[in-house]
Design an enzyme around this catalytic site. Structure first.
Site, PDB file in Angstrom:
ATOM      1  CB  ALA A 186       4.702  42.283  63.470  1.00  0.00           C
ATOM      2  CG  ASP A 187       4.613  41.365  57.280  1.00  0.00           C
ATOM      3  OD1 ASP A 187       5.024  40.730  56.295  1.00  0.00           O
ATOM      4  OD2 ASP A 187       3.629  40.980  57.965  1.00  0.00           O
ATOM      5  CB  SER A 188       1.110  45.481  56.822  1.00  0.00           C
ATOM      6  OG  SER A 188       1.479  44.835  55.627  1.00  0.00           O
TER       7      SER A 188
END
Lengths: 318, 141
Positions: free
Chosen positions: B96-98
């Site tokens: 998961a990225d931001s």
């Protein structure tokens, strides 16, 4: 002026061949530190790194802690990206040696209070301590590392075809500013709207990352990213233009906001990349000279290719 | 009996959670994981950069909450249904990225009818963190 002391032009598809890399053959070509008026953006395409032995050599550059973290990640692609991101940071920084060879393994990192990675130097490193500032961003298919000489920098990338799970306008109402919601709402083509959303997201992320804060410390609803025009132009050598993208504080405080320069690119044909760099303190508003951004594709220890002025690095409208 | 994370100093301030539900093996399903703020200057010798910043008194958050969070996470990250996502899963390690994290939080807000301030997002590192925060916010409502 030649940016790289040695620019290796190797057709990129040869990197897909399996080659054995002995430890002694691994060599990092030094790179000249950018001037205060320049920034560098390095990027790596994980799918182009297929050599098992090269990946093994890469693991040896990481710290035990980093290797442990990579080992905890599930899924080969995610593991590989995590490995390559850390390798890109270590090798890129090590190349900016100002006083003798820097072993990429020797670099130490820490995180600031908001989680932004920073270089950490021992007291006895003062001789070979290049004033490098860096920031990294990655997706599953691209890793980018921005570098400056002393100026804070933030980089964020997103895949151009990324789908948004939530309704874009609902998301924007929840997290962005009214001005930005209005701009998004005015775009009738849903695909164009989605792309504008992604560009806006990367610009906002790059800004908070440059500040060293992150979204928790600086909610996106507190500042607006605006654009002055909508033209698409190629990144060329001179790079002169009026500031196209600016940031404004929602509460009206503007004193520090002209200090930030934004560049928005279509990178490698697949991603949007936003770079936010602090402008030199000595430059006033009236004599704005944009910092030149040089884009390079790389595979550590193998070769680099300058991408500025090509289709792989197109300054895009916002 | 509470289990304490090794090395974590203990806060002397009163806790905000209730331990009433923790009594008796028959109430296991409604136990809640409680995060307590730590005044680390009580134990200066134990400070290190790697120390967890919360004391975890081991009462599990509702399995149902954790399971719903896992579902939303899998959907956001386009993970196959049978992929292993548990309370301990770290968002970053799942890829998961931001933007994913914020989308997940927004999904959780809609699912549970809560509002999560951006400031809290920094403390959400695992699925369990998200589940704990959700239950805390539901309780406040």
């Amino acid at each position: 002026m030649n940016l790289l002391r040695r620019t290796v032009r190797i057709p990129m598809n040869t990197f897909c061949l399996h080659r054995t890399f002995a430890a002694s053959a691994l060599h990092l070509a030094p790179v000249q530190l950018p001037s205060r008026a320049e920034s560098h953006l390095w990027y790596l395409v994980p799918d182009e790194v297929k050599s098992v032995s090269l990946l093994g050599q890469y693991s040896e550059i990481l710290s035990p802690c980093e290797n442990e973290y990579v080992a905890c990640i599930r899924g080969e692609q995610l593991k590989k990206t995590a490995l390559l991101a850390r390798v890109l940071v270590r090798t890129t920084i090590a190349r900016y040696q100002t006083d003798g060879y820097i072993d990429p393994r020797s670099l130490k990192f820490r995180k600031n209070i908001h989680g932004k990675p920073e270089l950490e130097w021992d007291n006895d490193d003062s001789g070979s301590r290049p004033p490098v500032q860096f920031n990294i961003s990655h997706t599953a298919s691209l890793i980018a590392c921005g570098v400056t000489n002393s100026s804070p920098i933030g980089v964020d990338i997103e895949k151009k075809d990324r789908k948004i799970q939530n309704n874009i306008i609902s998301f924007a109402r929840r997290y962005f500013t009214p001005n930005e919601v209005e701009r998004l709402s005015s775009i009738s083509d849903l695909n164009v709207q989605r792309q504008h959303f992604l560009k806006l997201w990367t610009l906002k992320e790059a800004y908070v990352k440059a500040l060293g804060k992150g979204i928790s410390a600086l909610p996106f609803s507190t500042f607006t990213i605006k654009s002055r025009n909508f033209e698409k132009k190629e990144l060329n050598g001179s790079g002169d233009s009026d500031p196209e993208i600016t940031v404004e504080s929602v509460d009206g405080q503007r004193s520090l906001l002209s200090n930030w320069q934004f560049t928005l690119l279509e990178l490698a044909g697949t991603h949007f990349a936003a770079v936010c760099v602090a402008r030199d303190g000595s430059m006033g508003d009236k004599c704005f000279t944009p910092k030149k951004l040089t884009v390079m594709k790389t595979i550590p220890f193998v070769g680099d290719e300058s991408m500025s002025g090509t289709d792989a690095a197109i300054v895009c409208g916002f | 009996m509470a289990t304490f994370t090794v090395g974590a100093p203990i806060c002397t301030k009163p806790t905000t959670c209730s331990l009433k539900q923790a009594q008796g093996p028959s109430r296991l399903s409604s136990l809640r994981l409680i995060s307590l703020p730590i005044n680390s200057k009580n134990f200066p010798s134990l400070r290190s950069s790697k120390m967890p910043s919360r004391l975890q008194v081991f009462c599990a958050a509702k399995a149902e909450t954790v399971s719903k969070v896992c579902e939303i996470v899998k959907k956001q990250l386009a993970l196959p249904d049978d992929s292993e996502v548990t309370g301990e899963s770290k968002f970053a390690a799942l890829g998961a990225d931001s933007l994913d994290t914020v989308e997940i939080v927004m999904g959780l807000e809609e699912e549970f009818g809560i509002s999560v301030e951006e400031e809290s997002a920094q403390s959400i590192l695992t699925v369990q963190d998200a589940a704990d925060l959700i239950e805390k916010l539901i309780e406040k409502k």
